[in-house]
Scaffold this active site. Structure first.
Site, short mmCIF file in Angstrom:
data_model
loop_
_atom_site.label_atom_id
_atom_site.label_comp_id
_atom_site.label_asym_id
_atom_site.label_seq_id
_atom_site.Cartn_x
_atom_site.Cartn_y
_atom_site.Cartn_z
N HIS A 35 30.27 -13.93 -97.37
CA HIS A 35 30.94 -13.50 -98.61
C HIS A 35 31.52 -12.09 -98.45
O HIS A 35 31.60 -11.34 -99.41
CB HIS A 35 29.99 -13.59 -99.81
CG HIS A 35 29.68 -15.01 -100.19
ND1 HIS A 35 30.54 -15.79 -100.93
CD2 HIS A 35 28.62 -15.80 -99.88
CE1 HIS A 35 30.01 -17.01 -101.08
NE2 HIS A 35 28.86 -17.03 -100.44
N THR A 36 31.90 -11.78 -97.24
CA THR A 36 32.54 -10.48 -96.98
C THR A 36 34.04 -10.65 -96.74
O THR A 36 34.80 -9.71 -96.90
CB THR A 36 31.93 -9.80 -95.74
OG1 THR A 36 31.95 -10.75 -94.68
CG2 THR A 36 30.50 -9.36 -95.99
N GLU A 160 44.19 -24.29 -99.44
CA GLU A 160 42.90 -24.41 -100.11
C GLU A 160 42.90 -23.60 -101.42
O GLU A 160 42.40 -24.04 -102.44
CB GLU A 160 41.78 -23.93 -99.19
CG GLU A 160 40.42 -24.13 -99.77
CD GLU A 160 39.45 -24.81 -98.83
OE1 GLU A 160 39.84 -25.21 -97.73
OE2 GLU A 160 38.29 -24.94 -99.23
N ASP A 172 37.20 -19.25 -92.32
CA ASP A 172 37.06 -20.61 -91.79
C ASP A 172 38.35 -21.07 -91.09
O ASP A 172 38.32 -21.62 -89.99
CB ASP A 172 36.72 -21.60 -92.91
CG ASP A 172 35.51 -21.14 -93.71
OD1 ASP A 172 34.80 -20.23 -93.25
OD2 ASP A 172 35.29 -21.69 -94.81
C1 GLA Z 1 33.21 -20.29 -97.53
C2 GLA Z 1 34.63 -19.74 -97.58
C3 GLA Z 1 34.79 -18.55 -96.62
C4 GLA Z 1 33.69 -17.51 -96.85
C5 GLA Z 1 32.31 -18.17 -96.90
C6 GLA Z 1 31.24 -17.21 -97.29
O1 GLA Z 1 32.96 -20.84 -96.28
O2 GLA Z 1 35.56 -20.74 -97.24
O3 GLA Z 1 36.07 -17.98 -96.78
O4 GLA Z 1 33.95 -16.75 -97.99
O5 GLA Z 1 32.27 -19.25 -97.81
O6 GLA Z 1 31.10 -16.22 -96.33
#
Ligand code: GLA
Length: 387
Positions: A35-36, A160, A172
């Site tokens: 979550h960064t 997305e 991701d």
């Molecule tokens: C999901 C989101 C990513 C990221 C993670 C948490 O996978 O798609 O962009 O924010 O959560 O780190």
């Protein structure tokens, strides 16, 4: 991994013609830095040896037909009118990518696409990002477009964000595009610069899927993101030069804690401390300090559980069990949370017994079945066959 000949045959059976090419894009597991990414901070993921494959062939018209071999379902739409599908939600990942290509004025023909994935769906390993990137790359290759890796990742993220409605960060899609074999990437989500860091051969990255799924992932995720925005807006009243939580130190946050509502302060604290942990973890990995790295993984999990509130009891149990097993350096929830998987760093010599004991003890404790994957850091998207 599905055999190339099986993918080709499945395409031919479904569409009545042979595909021109097959591409693959990997899922990912994040070692630390959770979550960064949407706070312009740092992440440290690997791309994994589980992929979405797309077999593809251009069509002379403006129709895109997509067959999901996993779901045995078909979606079809016209390039002239790309709308959100309510009947085939999985098709929106494809529609979003195609719409993004259109929005960039990139000339594309229609296509037949067959999708087959061995990234477990909904387990926090980014099956959706691997699908978006694989589709974007297949269309790029069919239409001889020149999208650089970073642009492809941004295109997939945009799909997305705007089409699926999850305000995810770039991690991701970036890994599905630019992952590096045998390496983790320390990615700066502010400017997308990155440093590959080798994973030493004496440790393995172990993913354990808890089997727990959360149906509100999208909305809870967007809520966390909104809390971070709120924190920045409030902190800006005294720290006018900050643009994101990335720019705030733990000391600054502490000194200005009175500005933030009680529900927002711990969210900001997780992000600020996690960014610093990620940088320290990357340094530890570079210097071969696996114990130091593992300790930061446990701290990350505690912060995600207590401050960011995205863990669930099943994930806490998996981390506790892993901590007591021989050869485990560190363990934490990975990905967005609210279910899904944990990631553990385990010495290569202990990995087989670790995997077996973790699954057995988890089942004995919770009654749930866990799936354990021992992952190898993989390359980002590539073409695997041309016909
Ligand atoms: C999901 C989101 C990513 C990221 C993670 C948490 O996978 O798609 O962009 O924010 O959560 O780190």
């Amino acid at each position: 991994m599905p055999a190339i000949s099986d993918l080709r045959d499945a395409f031919t059976t479904h569409f009545g013609v042979t595909p021109r090419l097959i591409v693959r894009a990997p899922g990912r597991v994040n070692l630390i830095g959770e979550h960064t990414d949407y706070n312009e901070g740092f992440v440290l993921p690997i791309a994994i040896d589980r992929c979405t494959f797309v077999a593809a062939r251009a069509r002379p018209d403006h129709t895109v037909r997509v067959f999901s071999a996993n779901l045995a379902a078909e979606d079809s739409f016209s390039l002239e009118r790309i709308e959100h599908s309510t009947t085939q939600p999985w098709g929106n990942y494809v529609r979003g990518v195609v719409k993004g290509l259109h929005a960039r004025d990139l000339p594309i023909l229609g296509a037949d696409l067959l999708i087959k994935s061995d990234v477990p769906i909904g387990s926090g390993l980014s099956s959706s990002a691997s699908l978006e990137v694989a589709v974007g790359y297949a269309l790029q290759q069919l239409n001889q477009l020149n999208l650089l890796g970073e642009e492809l990742a941004l295109l997939a993220q945009g799909a997305e964000n705007s089409f699926v409605g999850v305000q995810c960060g770039i991690m991701d899609q970036f890994m599905a595009t630019l992952g590096r074999a045998d390496h983790a990437l320390l990615l700066d989500c502010r400017d997308l610069s990155y440093t590959p860091i080798p994973i030493p051969p004496d440790v393995r990255v172990v993913v354990c899927d808890s089997g727990v799924r959360h149906s509100l992932v999208g909305s809870a995720y967007n809520e966390r993101r909104a809390a971070c925005h709120e924190a920045v807006a409030l902190l800006k009243t005294r720290l006018p030069r900050i643009a994101a939580l990335r720019d705030v130190t733990a000391e600054q946050l502490e000194a200005n804690a009175d500005l933030l509502p009680p529900a927002v302060l711990p969210r900001a604290r997780h992000v600020v401390t996690e960014i610093s942990r990620t940088l320290r973890a990357a340094e530890a990995l570079e210097h071969g300090s696996l114990i130091g790295f593992g300790a930061l993984m446990y701290e990350s999990h505690a912060s995600l559980r207590d401050d960011y509130a995205v863990s669930v009891p099943a994930l806490d149990t998996l981390v506790e069990l892993a901590r007591d097993l021989p050869g485990c350096y560190g363990s934490r929830l990975t990905g967005g949370g609210f279910g899904g998987s944990t990631v553990s760093l385990v010495s290569t010599s202990a990995v087989a017994s670790f995997a077996e004991s973790l699954a057995a003890q988890y089942q004995a404790r919770t009654g749930n079945q866990a799936t354990v994957l021992i992952c190898t850091p993989a390359e980002g998207v590539s073409r695997v066959a041309t016909f």
